[in-house]
Design an enzyme around this catalytic site. Structure first.
Site, PDB file in Angstrom:
ATOM      1  N   SER A   1       0.821  -1.198   0.000  1.00 57.11           N
ATOM      2  CA  SER A   1       0.000   0.000   0.000  1.00 57.11           C
ATOM      3  C   SER A   1       0.859   1.252   0.000  1.00 57.11           C
ATOM      4  O   SER A   1       1.943   1.278   0.573  1.00 57.11           O
ATOM      5  CB  SER A   1      -0.897   0.012   1.246  1.00 57.11           C
ATOM      6  OG  SER A   1      -1.622   1.221   1.279  1.00 57.11           O
TER       7      SER A   1
ATOM      8  N   LYS B   1      -4.715  -6.619   3.063  1.00 52.89           N
ATOM      9  CA  LYS B   1      -4.617  -5.438   2.200  1.00 52.89           C
ATOM     10  C   LYS B   1      -6.016  -5.017   1.712  1.00 52.89           C
ATOM     11  O   LYS B   1      -6.338  -3.832   1.647  1.00 52.89           O
ATOM     12  CB  LYS B   1      -3.706  -5.723   0.997  1.00 52.89           C
ATOM     13  CG  LYS B   1      -3.751  -4.680  -0.125  1.00 52.89           C
ATOM     14  CD  LYS B   1      -3.194  -3.364   0.325  1.00 52.89           C
ATOM     15  CE  LYS B   1      -3.078  -2.243  -0.697  1.00 52.89           C
ATOM     16  NZ  LYS B   1      -3.695  -2.259  -1.966  1.00 52.89           N
TER      17      LYS B   1
ATOM     18  N   HIS C   1      -7.774  -3.324   4.491  1.00 55.21           N
ATOM     19  CA  HIS C   1      -7.185  -1.979   4.575  1.00 55.21           C
ATOM     20  C   HIS C   1      -7.889  -1.037   3.592  1.00 55.21           C
ATOM     21  O   HIS C   1      -8.291   0.074   3.941  1.00 55.21           O
ATOM     22  CB  HIS C   1      -5.682  -2.055   4.268  1.00 55.21           C
ATOM     23  CG  HIS C   1      -5.060  -0.739   3.906  1.00 55.21           C
ATOM     24  ND1 HIS C   1      -5.226  -0.150   2.663  1.00 55.21           N
ATOM     25  CD2 HIS C   1      -4.309   0.121   4.617  1.00 55.21           C
ATOM     26  CE1 HIS C   1      -4.593   1.005   2.638  1.00 55.21           C
ATOM     27  NE2 HIS C   1      -4.028   1.195   3.811  1.00 55.21           N
ATOM     28  N   ASN C   2      -8.062  -1.494   2.369  1.00 58.86           N
ATOM     29  CA  ASN C   2      -8.716  -0.643   1.371  1.00 58.86           C
ATOM     30  C   ASN C   2     -10.176  -0.387   1.720  1.00 58.86           C
ATOM     31  O   ASN C   2     -10.681   0.717   1.507  1.00 58.86           O
ATOM     32  CB  ASN C   2      -8.613  -1.269  -0.017  1.00 58.86           C
ATOM     33  CG  ASN C   2      -7.218  -1.152  -0.600  1.00 58.86           C
ATOM     34  OD1 ASN C   2      -6.244  -1.100   0.144  1.00 58.86           O
ATOM     35  ND2 ASN C   2      -7.117  -1.118  -1.898  1.00 58.86           N
TER      36      ASN C   2
ATOM     37  N   GLU D   1     -10.245   2.182   4.253  1.00 58.98           N
ATOM     38  CA  GLU D   1      -9.931   3.450   3.579  1.00 58.98           C
ATOM     39  C   GLU D   1     -11.207   4.057   2.954  1.00 58.98           C
ATOM     40  O   GLU D   1     -11.449   5.266   3.075  1.00 58.98           O
ATOM     41  CB  GLU D   1      -8.865   3.164   2.514  1.00 58.98           C
ATOM     42  CG  GLU D   1      -8.540   4.288   1.571  1.00 58.98           C
ATOM     43  CD  GLU D   1      -7.595   3.794   0.461  1.00 58.98           C
ATOM     44  OE1 GLU D   1      -6.620   3.092   0.754  1.00 58.98           O
ATOM     45  OE2 GLU D   1      -7.862   4.119  -0.717  1.00 58.98           O
TER      46      GLU D   1
ATOM     47  N   ARG E   1     -40.286 -15.593  10.093  1.00 61.02           N
ATOM     48  CA  ARG E   1     -39.676 -16.686   9.315  1.00 61.02           C
ATOM     49  C   ARG E   1     -40.364 -18.009   9.647  1.00 61.02           C
ATOM     50  O   ARG E   1     -40.588 -18.854   8.784  1.00 61.02           O
ATOM     51  CB  ARG E   1     -38.176 -16.773   9.596  1.00 61.02           C
ATOM     52  CG  ARG E   1     -37.387 -15.557   9.116  1.00 61.02           C
ATOM     53  CD  ARG E   1     -35.895 -15.660   9.454  1.00 61.02           C
ATOM     54  NE  ARG E   1     -35.241 -16.708   8.682  1.00 61.02           N
ATOM     55  CZ  ARG E   1     -34.746 -17.818   9.182  1.00 61.02           C
ATOM     56  NH1 ARG E   1     -34.811 -18.043  10.485  1.00 61.02           N
ATOM     57  NH2 ARG E   1     -34.175 -18.712   8.406  1.00 61.02           N
TER      58      ARG E   1
ATOM     59  N   HIS F   1     -39.332 -22.013   9.579  1.00 55.85           N
ATOM     60  CA  HIS F   1     -37.874 -22.016   9.731  1.00 55.85           C
ATOM     61  C   HIS F   1     -37.420 -22.283  11.166  1.00 55.85           C
ATOM     62  O   HIS F   1     -36.240 -22.404  11.415  1.00 55.85           O
ATOM     63  CB  HIS F   1     -37.288 -20.697   9.215  1.00 55.85           C
ATOM     64  CG  HIS F   1     -37.434 -20.545   7.731  1.00 55.85           C
ATOM     65  ND1 HIS F   1     -36.940 -21.475   6.844  1.00 55.85           N
ATOM     66  CD2 HIS F   1     -38.036 -19.596   6.969  1.00 55.85           C
ATOM     67  CE1 HIS F   1     -37.213 -21.095   5.599  1.00 55.85           C
ATOM     68  NE2 HIS F   1     -37.885 -19.955   5.653  1.00 55.85           N
TER      69      HIS F   1
HETATM   70  P1  NBP Z   1      -0.236  -2.174 -14.252  1.00 57.16           P
HETATM   71  O1  NBP Z   1      -1.260  -2.745 -13.369  1.00 57.16           O
HETATM   72  O2  NBP Z   1      -0.616  -1.076 -15.172  1.00 57.16           O
HETATM   73  O3  NBP Z   1       0.407  -3.350 -15.129  1.00 57.16           O
HETATM   74  C1  NBP Z   1       1.376  -3.095 -16.109  1.00 57.16           C
HETATM   75  C2  NBP Z   1       2.445  -4.157 -16.074  1.00 57.16           C
HETATM   76  O4  NBP Z   1       1.880  -5.458 -16.286  1.00 57.16           O
HETATM   77  C3  NBP Z   1       3.458  -3.950 -17.191  1.00 57.16           C
HETATM   78  O5  NBP Z   1       4.725  -4.305 -16.697  1.00 57.16           O
HETATM   79  C4  NBP Z   1       2.983  -4.938 -18.247  1.00 57.16           C
HETATM   80  O6  NBP Z   1       3.991  -5.341 -19.117  1.00 57.16           O
HETATM   81  C5  NBP Z   1       2.586  -6.084 -17.371  1.00 57.16           C
HETATM   82  N1  NBP Z   1       1.758  -7.101 -18.041  1.00 57.16           N
HETATM   83  C6  NBP Z   1       0.471  -7.061 -18.454  1.00 57.16           C
HETATM   84 BR1  NBP Z   1      -0.586  -5.599 -18.370  1.00 57.16          BR
HETATM   85  N2  NBP Z   1       0.045  -8.197 -18.997  1.00 57.16           N
HETATM   86  C7  NBP Z   1       1.098  -9.027 -18.943  1.00 57.16           C
HETATM   87  C8  NBP Z   1       1.296 -10.365 -19.356  1.00 57.16           C
HETATM   88  N3  NBP Z   1       0.304 -11.082 -19.885  1.00 57.16           N
HETATM   89  N4  NBP Z   1       2.510 -10.917 -19.171  1.00 57.16           N
HETATM   90  C9  NBP Z   1       3.499 -10.198 -18.620  1.00 57.16           C
HETATM   91  N5  NBP Z   1       3.375  -8.922 -18.201  1.00 57.16           N
HETATM   92  C10 NBP Z   1       2.180  -8.343 -18.354  1.00 57.16           C
HETATM   93  O7  NBP Z   1       1.049  -1.702 -13.403  1.00 57.16           O
HETATM   94  P2  NBP Z   1       1.138  -0.910 -12.015  1.00 57.16           P
HETATM   95  O8  NBP Z   1       0.200   0.234 -11.961  1.00 57.16           O
HETATM   96  O9  NBP Z   1       2.594  -0.669 -11.800  1.00 57.16           O
HETATM   97  O10 NBP Z   1       0.634  -1.972 -10.937  1.00 57.16           O
HETATM   98  C11 NBP Z   1       1.255  -3.224 -10.767  1.00 57.16           C
HETATM   99  C12 NBP Z   1       0.480  -4.018  -9.740  1.00 57.16           C
HETATM  100  O11 NBP Z   1       0.547  -3.339  -8.498  1.00 57.16           O
HETATM  101  C13 NBP Z   1      -0.999  -4.171 -10.053  1.00 57.16           C
HETATM  102  O12 NBP Z   1      -1.431  -5.442  -9.651  1.00 57.16           O
HETATM  103  C14 NBP Z   1      -1.649  -3.114  -9.221  1.00 57.16           C
HETATM  104  O13 NBP Z   1      -2.983  -3.421  -8.920  1.00 57.16           O
HETATM  105  C15 NBP Z   1      -0.768  -3.139  -8.000  1.00 57.16           C
HETATM  106  N6  NBP Z   1      -0.778  -1.937  -7.200  1.00 57.16           N
HETATM  107  C16 NBP Z   1      -0.842  -0.725  -7.757  1.00 57.16           C
HETATM  108  C17 NBP Z   1      -0.835   0.413  -6.982  1.00 57.16           C
HETATM  109  C18 NBP Z   1      -0.886   1.753  -7.611  1.00 57.16           C
HETATM  110  O14 NBP Z   1      -1.021   2.741  -6.870  1.00 57.16           O
HETATM  111  N7  NBP Z   1      -0.759   1.859  -8.919  1.00 57.16           N
HETATM  112  C19 NBP Z   1      -0.725   0.303  -5.618  1.00 57.16           C
HETATM  113  C20 NBP Z   1      -0.615  -0.947  -5.056  1.00 57.16           C
HETATM  114  C21 NBP Z   1      -0.636  -2.065  -5.868  1.00 57.16           C
HETATM  115  P3  NBP Z   1       4.265  -4.483 -20.483  1.00 57.16           P
HETATM  116  O15 NBP Z   1       5.129  -3.333 -20.089  1.00 57.16           O
HETATM  117  O16 NBP Z   1       4.967  -5.460 -21.355  1.00 57.16           O
HETATM  118  O17 NBP Z   1       2.915  -4.063 -21.005  1.00 57.16           O
END
Ligand code: NBP
Length: 480
Positions: A128, A183, A186-187, A190, A450, A456
């Site tokens: 987070s 987690k 937590h959300n 939030e 019920r 029931h």
């Molecule tokens: P994204 O959720 O936007 O995912 C993009 C990444 O996934 C890129 O590296 C992309 O590779 C890769 N990818 C995809 Br899409 N499909 C794929 C596949 N079939 N095989 C291999 N790689 C693949 O990235 P993010 O925003 O950095 O978030 C990453 C994770 O962290 C997510 O699960 C997100 O929910 C979680 N998260 C995000 C936050 C936040 O604030 N953003 C906070 C906490 C957790 P490419 O470059 O080749 O397209």
């Protein structure tokens, strides 16, 4: 290989997490489906530490020291499975795969069970704090085996946020999906926190008659007391902000339809399955959903009822008194929504056999994450006094504080009802509190209904066993 950790998936989160590890002295192997992201990272930030850029899965795995530790930071869902399927055949027993994405805990449980057969540790990890947190210290919630935490824990603790007392905002949460479950809650919490703050704002704006800039000041004041938290702090910032294009308060030019990505909804769906009342989180999810129904709201615009404008703003002294009451209502409602969220974790721990340390969980939310707050110390203290606390409301201090806040809380909820200001969060929290207090609930009547329409059965207050009344016959009672 020489890299202590590898990161695959180098979008914002993965890139920042990789940099965080490197800045903390670890050698980090890098991999991304599209290799250009990997090279961009090294080009821009290579000087921050020791990186090993790789292009293929084989190169990536070969770059890691054993047992291998690799973090997957890709889009949650199918991409996570695709990446696991790609790497698992290249790994050996004892290696550790960490999924840092926002996975559903049920997916994490499934993946963990499957990889365990292969002797691979799968550590579903809640992270987070968004991209800022990933770079400078997130709150980290790892699940998975005890054994995996022995080698992984110290590294995660090192890159995690630190609470005010210096302790790391990372602890081993529990087996398989426990980290992602926590987690998720937590959300959910939030969502509830944000909704309660929004209701406080709405009342200060419309019942007290304050302008956003003044409300920002009030929130800044609250932020020096027991409500001291990141969300209150940023709320003041948002309220103080003026739109450059129109010169109006920013909050007045934003469309009032809240969006959501889904973790709040998951929390509520699972709470329903576990039979845990998380009404504060549910109302927060529903409030966002309702806000988005422009069609329904157009219908509502034609419905009659009071509005604060009919009454006019309070005079200065009354407004000030009212603001103080709103602070009490907000605090009491917040205690209730944390009580509900912690109940959900407790129930999940029992359901899935996770030995959750609820005090430690509150402790690792003190830094890095969105709900970070001084208040969390109080929760840790409550569980330190009694680890088996059945509810946060069983803690003497919380009970005393709510007891002291309740007159104001009731006044605020009734003022809101009288003026027609919707306060689903404040009022559901109060209803929960009063339902717990009630010596008798109308659930007895529900049971009678019920039994009447569906046979029931019901239990009696004065005898053991289940009973049924022969409603359509002579209304005599039989044991069933
Ligand atoms: P994204 O959720 O936007 O995912 C993009 C990444 O996934 C890129 O590296 C992309 O590779 C890769 N990818 C995809 Br899409 N499909 C794929 C596949 N079939 N095989 C291999 N790689 C693949 O990235 P993010 O925003 O950095 O978030 C990453 C994770 O962290 C997510 O699960 C997100 O929910 C979680 N998260 C995000 C936050 C936040 O604030 N953003 C906070 C906490 C957790 P490419 O470059 O080749 O397209």
């Amino acid at each position: 290989g020489t890299a202590q950790i590898g990161v695959t998936g180098l979008a914002v989160m993965g890139r920042n997490l990789a940099r965080n590890f490197a800045r903390n002295g670890y050698t980090v192997a890098l991999h991304n489906r599209t290799a250009s992201r990997t090279h961009d990272l090294v080009e821009q930030f290579g000087s921050e530490g020791s990186f090993v850029a790789t292009e293929t899965a084989e190169e990536f795995v070969a770059a890691l020291e054993r047992p291998r530790r690799l973090i997957i930071m890709v889009k949650a869902g199918d991409p996570t499975d695709a990446v696991i399927d790609e790497f698992a055949p290249l790994l050996e027993p004892g290696d550790v795969i960490i999924d840092g994405g926002n996975a559903h805990y049920a997916d994490t449980r499934r993946r963990e069970a499957k990889l365990r057969e292969q002797g691979i540790h799968f550590v579903g990890t809640g992270i987070s704090g968004g991209e800022e947190g990933a770079l400078n210290g997130p709150s980290i919630m790892p699940g998975g085996s005890d054994e995996s935490y022995e080698s992984l824990g110290p590294m995660l603790e090192k890159i995690s946020a630190k609470a005010a007392d210096g302790s790391p905002c990372c602890t081993h949460i529990g087996g398989d999906g426990a980290g992602h479950f926590v987690k998720m809650v937590h959300n959910g919490i939030e969502y509830a926190d944000m909704q309660l703050i929004a209701e406080a704002y709405d009342l200060l704006r419309h019942a007290a008659g304050y302008e956003p800039a003044k409300i920002a000041e009030i929130f800044r004041g609250w932020n020096t007391g027991r409500l001291d938290s990141y969300l209150i702090e940023i709320t003041a910032e948002v309220l103080a902000h003026v739109d450059a294009a129109t010169g109006k308060p920013f909050v007045d030019v934003v469309l009032d339809q809240a969006e959501q990505k889904g973790t709040g909804r998951w929390t509520v769906q699972i709470a329903l399955d576990l039979g845990v009342p998380v009404s504060g989180i549910a109302e927060a999810v529903f409030a966002r959903s309702l806000s988005g129904h422009a069609d329904l709201r157009a219908v509502g615009a034609g419905l009659t009822g009071p509005s604060p404008a009919d009454v006019g703003p309070l005079d200065a002294a009354d407004a000030e008194r009212f603001a103080a009451q709103v602070e009490q209502a907000l605090y009491a409602s917040k205690v209730v929504s944390y009580t509900q969220g912690f109940h959900q974790m407790q129930a999940a721990g029992a359901e899935y056999g996770w030995a959750l340390d609820l005090g430690a969980i509150a402790g690792i939310w003190r830094g890095g994450c969105i709900i970070r707050a001084a208040f969390l110390d109080r929760i840790t203290a409550a569980y330190a006094k009694d680890a088996a606390l059945p509810s946060l409301l069983a803690d003497e201090q919380f009970a005393a504080e709510i007891g002291a806040a309740q007159d104001a809380w009731r006044a605020v909820v009734s003022t809101a009802a009288r003026l027609g200001v919707p306060v689903p969060g404040f009022s559901t929290a109060l209803a929960y509190y009063d339902a717990l207090r009630a010596p008798r609930l109308p659930a007895a009547l529900t049971q009678g209904q019920r039994d009447f329409f569906g046979a029931h059965t019901y239990r009696r207050v004065d005898r053991e066993g289940s009973f049924h009344t022969l409603w359509s016959r002579d209304r005599s009672e039989e044991r069933s």
